[in-house]
Design an enzyme around this catalytic site. Structure first.
Site, mmCIF file in Angstrom:
data_model
loop_
_atom_site.group_PDB
_atom_site.id
_atom_site.type_symbol
_atom_site.label_atom_id
_atom_site.label_comp_id
_atom_site.label_asym_id
_atom_site.label_seq_id
_atom_site.Cartn_x
_atom_site.Cartn_y
_atom_site.Cartn_z
ATOM 1 N N SER A 255 0.835 -1.202 0.000
ATOM 2 C CA SER A 255 0.000 0.000 0.000
ATOM 3 C C SER A 255 0.866 1.246 0.000
ATOM 4 C CB SER A 255 -0.858 -0.017 1.265
ATOM 5 O OG SER A 255 -1.453 1.234 1.475
ATOM 6 N N TYR B 195 -2.096 -1.415 11.029
ATOM 7 C CA TYR B 195 -2.357 -1.903 9.665
ATOM 8 C C TYR B 195 -1.196 -1.515 8.744
ATOM 9 C CZ TYR B 195 -3.716 -1.287 4.841
ATOM 10 O OH TYR B 195 -3.697 -1.282 3.473
ATOM 11 N N LYS C 233 2.005 -3.789 6.619
ATOM 12 C CA LYS C 233 2.453 -3.720 5.215
ATOM 13 C C LYS C 233 3.967 -3.503 5.152
ATOM 14 C CE LYS C 233 -1.549 -4.398 3.379
ATOM 15 N NZ LYS C 233 -1.830 -5.735 2.818
HETATM 16 C C1 UD1 Z 1 -6.647 4.022 3.789
HETATM 17 C C2 UD1 Z 1 -5.189 3.670 3.923
HETATM 18 C C3 UD1 Z 1 -4.785 2.724 2.835
HETATM 19 C C4 UD1 Z 1 -5.638 1.497 2.908
HETATM 20 C C5 UD1 Z 1 -7.088 1.902 2.772
HETATM 21 C C6 UD1 Z 1 -7.919 0.632 2.924
HETATM 22 C C7 UD1 Z 1 -3.682 5.285 4.879
HETATM 23 C C8 UD1 Z 1 -2.945 6.544 4.666
HETATM 24 N N1 UD1 Z 1 -4.395 4.892 3.845
HETATM 25 O O1 UD1 Z 1 -6.793 4.816 2.627
HETATM 26 O O2 UD1 Z 1 -3.462 2.331 2.985
HETATM 27 O O3 UD1 Z 1 -5.276 0.592 1.920
HETATM 28 O O4 UD1 Z 1 -7.425 2.864 3.772
HETATM 29 O O5 UD1 Z 1 -8.960 0.730 3.762
HETATM 30 O O6 UD1 Z 1 -3.605 4.663 5.900
HETATM 31 N N2 UD1 Z 1 -13.087 10.444 3.434
HETATM 32 C C9 UD1 Z 1 -14.081 11.352 3.759
HETATM 33 N N3 UD1 Z 1 -15.251 10.862 4.287
HETATM 34 C C10 UD1 Z 1 -15.465 9.518 4.496
HETATM 35 C C11 UD1 Z 1 -14.432 8.610 4.141
HETATM 36 C C12 UD1 Z 1 -13.254 9.100 3.622
HETATM 37 O O7 UD1 Z 1 -13.929 12.558 3.598
HETATM 38 O O8 UD1 Z 1 -16.537 9.155 4.992
HETATM 39 C C13 UD1 Z 1 -11.835 10.963 2.848
HETATM 40 C C14 UD1 Z 1 -10.600 10.680 3.678
HETATM 41 O O9 UD1 Z 1 -10.364 11.700 4.600
HETATM 42 C C15 UD1 Z 1 -9.540 10.584 2.592
HETATM 43 C C16 UD1 Z 1 -10.286 10.077 1.365
HETATM 44 O O10 UD1 Z 1 -11.661 10.296 1.633
HETATM 45 O O11 UD1 Z 1 -9.052 11.867 2.303
HETATM 46 C C17 UD1 Z 1 -10.051 8.603 1.113
HETATM 47 O O12 UD1 Z 1 -10.300 7.901 2.330
HETATM 48 P P1 UD1 Z 1 -10.381 6.293 2.358
HETATM 49 O O13 UD1 Z 1 -11.252 5.828 1.258
HETATM 50 O O14 UD1 Z 1 -10.732 5.913 3.763
HETATM 51 O O15 UD1 Z 1 -8.916 5.833 2.003
HETATM 52 P P2 UD1 Z 1 -7.497 6.222 2.650
HETATM 53 O O16 UD1 Z 1 -7.663 6.707 4.034
HETATM 54 O O17 UD1 Z 1 -6.813 7.123 1.689
#
Ligand code: UD1
Length: 341
Positions: free
Chosen positions: A125, A150, A154
């Site tokens: 990841s 987590y 990795k």
């Molecule tokens: C995270 C992990 C990644 C992992 C993935 C799997 C980190 C940095 N990244 O990705 O390694 O493989 O989860 O689960 O640890 N967001 C919102 N509202 C929501 C959900 C998300 O605004 O309800 C935003 C988050 O703040 C982020 C983006 O959407 O900026 C993507 O979030 P998400 O889909 O959870 O993925 P990551 O956090 O990038």
């Protein structure tokens, strides 16, 4: 036909990869403990491909079960190891659950097949980079201290694989560092199936649009980005699946030796608000969302330099944000009519 063991093969990325392996003429053998997947996905894979892969239901952190698997499936050419827990927040609450599952399963697999000439693809990841100092981030960027157990699993897994290769094993290994996989298969027969409340952005968007959730919260709009929301490199899960096939093809070559690691993304960053806008435009659905506080542990922005994958894997992401959003929406509508859980 080369047999490829696909651990976690009924999961989100695993199921799409099984389809692409069959399309490419491989014979996938699925291993899954169904802890975060549904047995019906095997039927869905069969509907898409016309082939029903062999399926072993087992927990890879159980050493004896993996030894028995290696006896039952001795003649495999490759392993694609997806099976792992992946909820960042849960890993902070229950670290031992994550270390046990994600690390034991890898060691059990490597030990059980030790000495065989196996090409091994590992699901890593972009989380290993933390918040990179330079963007887009390359594979040479320093590995930052992990933000969660987590993320640490990795990093540790990459080290275990690197050390195993350095000791001169018969394995070849490619670790693929995924950016943010989203979207679903074009048939809408497979896609992401979060258990409970989705933690990830796109399933939360589609569940809100279909009425399962009241509203989406955007986690922060005060970051130092173009519109204040976080930036990620979203990649279509089908493009990501194809990268695994490309990794197997590269390892088949005699000149490929040892261990290598590749970023698997599109090379583009999009903000959360851009993703919401794209979803609304592509689907015609108005999304109920609000701006909330930052989520603990989120990095501000990350997207990948993917030129190494283009050069060496001869792989490049082909599908854009519109295809990611429309396929994720088609899948959400499909499961509303045809529950697979
Ligand atoms: C995270 C992990 C990644 C992992 C993935 C799997 C980190 C940095 N990244 O990705 O390694 O493989 O989860 O689960 O640890 N967001 C919102 N509202 C929501 C959900 C998300 O605004 O309800 C935003 C988050 O703040 C982020 C983006 O959407 O900026 C993507 O979030 P998400 O889909 O959870 O993925 P990551 O956090 O990038």
């Amino acid at each position: 036909m080369s047999k490829i063991l696909v651990t976690g093969g009924l999961g989100y990325i695993g199921s799409h990869t099984v389809v692409e392996l069959i399309n490419a003429g491989f014979e996938p053998v699925i291993v899954d403990d169904l802890s975060n997947s549904q047995p019906k996905i095997l039927d869905q894979i069969t509907k898409i491909t016309g082939k029903r892969p062999v399926f072993h239901e087992l927990d890879l952190s159980d050493e004896n079960a993996v030894k028995n698997l290696a006896t039952a499936e001795p003649d495999i050419a490759g392993v694609i190891h997806f099976a792992a827990f992946k909820a960042v927040g849960e890993s902070v609450q229950q670290p031992l659950k994550y270390y046990r599952n994600n690390i034991y399963s890898l060691i059990n697999l490597l030990e059980s097949y030790y000495g065989k000439p196996i090409n091994f693809v590992f699901s890593s990841s972009c989380t290993v980079y933390g918040q990179p100092d330079v963007l887009p981030v390359t594979e040479q960027a320093p590995i930052k201290p992990a933000q969660s157990p987590y993320g640490n699993t990795k990093q540790i897994a990459e080290e275990i694989l690197f050390d195993t290769i350095a000791a001169g094993s018969s394995y070849k290994v490619i670790a693929l560092r995924y950016f943010n996989p989203v979207g679903a298969h074009e048939t809408a027969l497979i896609g992401e199936l979060p258990i409970g409340v989705p933690q990830n952005l796109v399933p939360f968007i589609t569940q809100t649009a279909i009425g399962k959730r009241e509203k989406l919260t955007v986690f922060g709009d005060d970051y130092n980005t173009k519109d204040g929301s976080c930036v990620r490199d979203y990649i279509h899960v089908v493009d990501l699946a194809k990268a695994h096939v490309a990794a197997l093809h590269l390892m088949k070559k005699n000149e490929f030796k040892g261990y290598d690691v590749f970023n698997i993304g599109t090379g583009n960053g999009n903000t959360v608000l851009e993703i919401i806008k794209a979803f609304e435009e592509v689907t015609g659905e108005k999304l109920n969302y609000t701006i909330g506080p930052r989520r603990a542990g989120d990095v501000e922005q990350v997207w990948g330099n993917v030129s190494k994958a283009e050069e060496k894997l001869h792989w490049k992401a082909e599908l854009g944000i519109d295809a990611m959003m429309s396929s994720a929406w088609a899948w959400e509508k499909y499961i509303a009519q045809n529950p697979v859980q």
